[in-house]
Write a protein that holds these residues in place. Structure first.
Motif, PDB file in Angstrom:
ATOM      1  N   UNK A  89       0.747  -1.089   0.028  1.00  0.00           N
ATOM      2  CA  UNK A  89       0.126  -0.243   0.176  1.00  0.00           C
ATOM      3  C   UNK A  89       0.817   1.160   0.093  1.00  0.00           C
ATOM      4  N   UNK A  90       0.521   2.378  -0.654  1.00  0.00           N
ATOM      5  CA  UNK A  90       1.290   3.406  -0.659  1.00  0.00           C
ATOM      6  C   UNK A  90       0.530   4.666  -0.295  1.00  0.00           C
ATOM      7  N   UNK A  91       0.761   5.434   0.477  1.00  0.00           N
ATOM      8  CA  UNK A  91      -0.069   6.856   0.971  1.00  0.00           C
ATOM      9  C   UNK A  91       0.070   7.864  -0.237  1.00  0.00           C
ATOM     10  N   UNK A  92      -1.031   8.626  -0.718  1.00  0.00           N
ATOM     11  CA  UNK A  92      -0.863   9.627  -1.140  1.00  0.00           C
ATOM     12  C   UNK A  92      -0.553  10.719  -0.422  1.00  0.00           C
ATOM     13  N   UNK A  93       0.447  11.307  -1.475  1.00  0.00           N
ATOM     14  CA  UNK A  93       1.149  12.675  -0.750  1.00  0.00           C
ATOM     15  C   UNK A  93       0.351  14.037  -1.186  1.00  0.00           C
ATOM     16  N   UNK A  94       0.534  15.108  -0.560  1.00  0.00           N
ATOM     17  CA  UNK A  94       0.094  16.132  -0.820  1.00  0.00           C
ATOM     18  C   UNK A  94       0.529  16.724  -2.296  1.00  0.00           C
ATOM     19  N   UNK A  95       1.729  16.090  -2.812  1.00  0.00           N
ATOM     20  CA  UNK A  95       2.143  16.774  -4.002  1.00  0.00           C
ATOM     21  C   UNK A  95       1.405  15.935  -5.265  1.00  0.00           C
ATOM     22  N   UNK A  96       1.167  14.541  -4.737  1.00  0.00           N
ATOM     23  CA  UNK A  96       0.400  13.483  -5.703  1.00  0.00           C
ATOM     24  C   UNK A  96      -0.924  13.953  -5.759  1.00  0.00           C
ATOM     25  N   UNK A  97      -1.586  14.317  -4.688  1.00  0.00           N
ATOM     26  CA  UNK A  97      -3.079  15.055  -4.629  1.00  0.00           C
ATOM     27  C   UNK A  97      -3.046  16.134  -5.531  1.00  0.00           C
ATOM     28  N   UNK A  98      -2.151  17.040  -5.335  1.00  0.00           N
ATOM     29  CA  UNK A  98      -2.160  18.269  -6.171  1.00  0.00           C
ATOM     30  C   UNK A  98      -2.187  17.957  -7.610  1.00  0.00           C
ATOM     31  N   UNK A  99      -1.079  17.281  -8.154  1.00  0.00           N
ATOM     32  CA  UNK A  99      -1.126  16.938  -9.108  1.00  0.00           C
ATOM     33  C   UNK A  99      -2.214  16.188 -10.038  1.00  0.00           C
ATOM     34  N   UNK A 100      -3.178  15.310  -9.140  1.00  0.00           N
ATOM     35  CA  UNK A 100      -4.020  14.360  -9.874  1.00  0.00           C
ATOM     36  C   UNK A 100      -5.528  15.069  -9.471  1.00  0.00           C
ATOM     37  N   UNK A 101      -5.550  15.771  -8.458  1.00  0.00           N
ATOM     38  CA  UNK A 101      -7.080  16.606  -8.103  1.00  0.00           C
ATOM     39  C   UNK A 101      -6.960  18.072  -7.906  1.00  0.00           C
ATOM     40  N   UNK A 102      -5.768  18.368  -8.203  1.00  0.00           N
ATOM     41  CA  UNK A 102      -5.613  19.919  -8.176  1.00  0.00           C
ATOM     42  C   UNK A 102      -5.775  20.448  -6.733  1.00  0.00           C
ATOM     43  N   UNK A 103      -5.684  19.706  -5.566  1.00  0.00           N
ATOM     44  CA  UNK A 103      -5.765  20.213  -4.113  1.00  0.00           C
ATOM     45  C   UNK A 103      -4.713  19.405  -3.329  1.00  0.00           C
ATOM     46  N   UNK A 104      -4.073  19.853  -2.584  1.00  0.00           N
ATOM     47  CA  UNK A 104      -3.169  19.252  -1.484  1.00  0.00           C
ATOM     48  C   UNK A 104      -3.815  18.524  -0.294  1.00  0.00           C
ATOM     49  N   UNK A 105      -5.130  19.148   0.207  1.00  0.00           N
ATOM     50  CA  UNK A 105      -5.422  18.398   1.254  1.00  0.00           C
ATOM     51  C   UNK A 105      -6.844  17.844   0.887  1.00  0.00           C
ATOM     52  N   UNK A 106      -6.843  16.548   0.958  1.00  0.00           N
ATOM     53  CA  UNK A 106      -8.160  15.831   0.449  1.00  0.00           C
ATOM     54  C   UNK A 106      -9.017  15.843   1.742  1.00  0.00           C
ATOM     55  N   UNK A 107     -10.336  15.848   1.235  1.00  0.00           N
ATOM     56  CA  UNK A 107     -11.299  15.866   2.124  1.00  0.00           C
ATOM     57  C   UNK A 107     -12.312  14.641   1.941  1.00  0.00           C
ATOM     58  N   UNK A 108     -13.394  14.528   2.607  1.00  0.00           N
ATOM     59  CA  UNK A 108     -14.224  13.242   2.527  1.00  0.00           C
ATOM     60  C   UNK A 108     -14.874  13.491   1.395  1.00  0.00           C
ATOM     61  N   UNK A 109     -15.121  14.822   0.645  1.00  0.00           N
ATOM     62  CA  UNK A 109     -15.740  14.873  -0.660  1.00  0.00           C
ATOM     63  C   UNK A 109     -14.804  14.505  -1.853  1.00  0.00           C
ATOM     64  N   UNK A 110     -13.581  14.291  -1.567  1.00  0.00           N
ATOM     65  CA  UNK A 110     -12.630  13.623  -2.599  1.00  0.00           C
ATOM     66  C   UNK A 110     -13.005  12.253  -2.887  1.00  0.00           C
ATOM     67  N   UNK A 111     -13.442  11.424  -1.941  1.00  0.00           N
ATOM     68  CA  UNK A 111     -13.412  10.008  -1.833  1.00  0.00           C
ATOM     69  C   UNK A 111     -14.047   9.623  -3.126  1.00  0.00           C
ATOM     70  N   UNK A 112     -15.282   9.939  -3.631  1.00  0.00           N
ATOM     71  CA  UNK A 112     -15.546   9.248  -5.158  1.00  0.00           C
ATOM     72  C   UNK A 112     -14.276   9.527  -6.294  1.00  0.00           C
TER      73      UNK A 112
END
Length: 147
Positions: A89-112
């Motif tokens: 398993x690998x943890x999503x980093x803030x940098x990866x979140x920014x690259x993939x979804x355009x936001x650093x801090x994921x929320x419950x709303x991002x689960x889908x």
């Protein structure tokens, strides 16, 4: 049978590995996984009792092939510099979140939208989910496993 998707959420704690290990213990103790050798579709006389330990579970040859369709099919969280492989398993980093979804801090709303992160069978991901003020609230684990 094919692979199954699974997901879990636990309250946030700094020690993601500890949260992962605690979740695996809970899933095992609550028997919240597919135990093929004790499955309901088998005649009663062919069913084996539930394993007493995770080691006993994984000693079963059918489990080694078919898995448990749960987080028990993931053995460890790998570091950011390690290459993903089966049972990891690998943890999503803030940098990866920014690259993939355009936001650093994921929320419950991002689960889908978490499916947009790299994933494949026998591999899991995890992410820290934050509240609207950016404070960590939970750790979300997801993946696909089993045959």
């Amino acid at each position: 049978m094919g692979a199954s998707g699974w997901d879990y959420s636990v309250p946030y704690q700094e020690d993601v590995v500890g949260a992962f290990e605690g979740l695996r213990r809970k899933v095992f103790e609550e028997r919240d996984y597919y135990w093929v050798s004790g499955a309901d579709w088998r005649p009663v006389e062919d069913r084996l009792p539930w394993p007493e330990t995770v080691e006993e579970l994984w000693a079963d040859e059918i489990v080694q092939e078919a898995g448990t369709h749960s987080i028990l099919d993931i053995f460890r969280i790998i570091g950011q510099d390690e290459k993903p492989d089966h049972f990891t398993m690998k943890q999503v980093t803030e940098e990866e979140a920014l690259r993939v979804l355009g936001i650093r801090k994921l929320t419950r709303a991002h689960v889908p939208r978490l499916e947009e992160f790299d994933h494949w069978r026998w591999y899991g991901r995890c992410a820290v989910l934050h509240d609207d003020q950016g404070e960590p609230q939970e750790i979300y684990f997801w993946g696909y496993s089993g045959d």
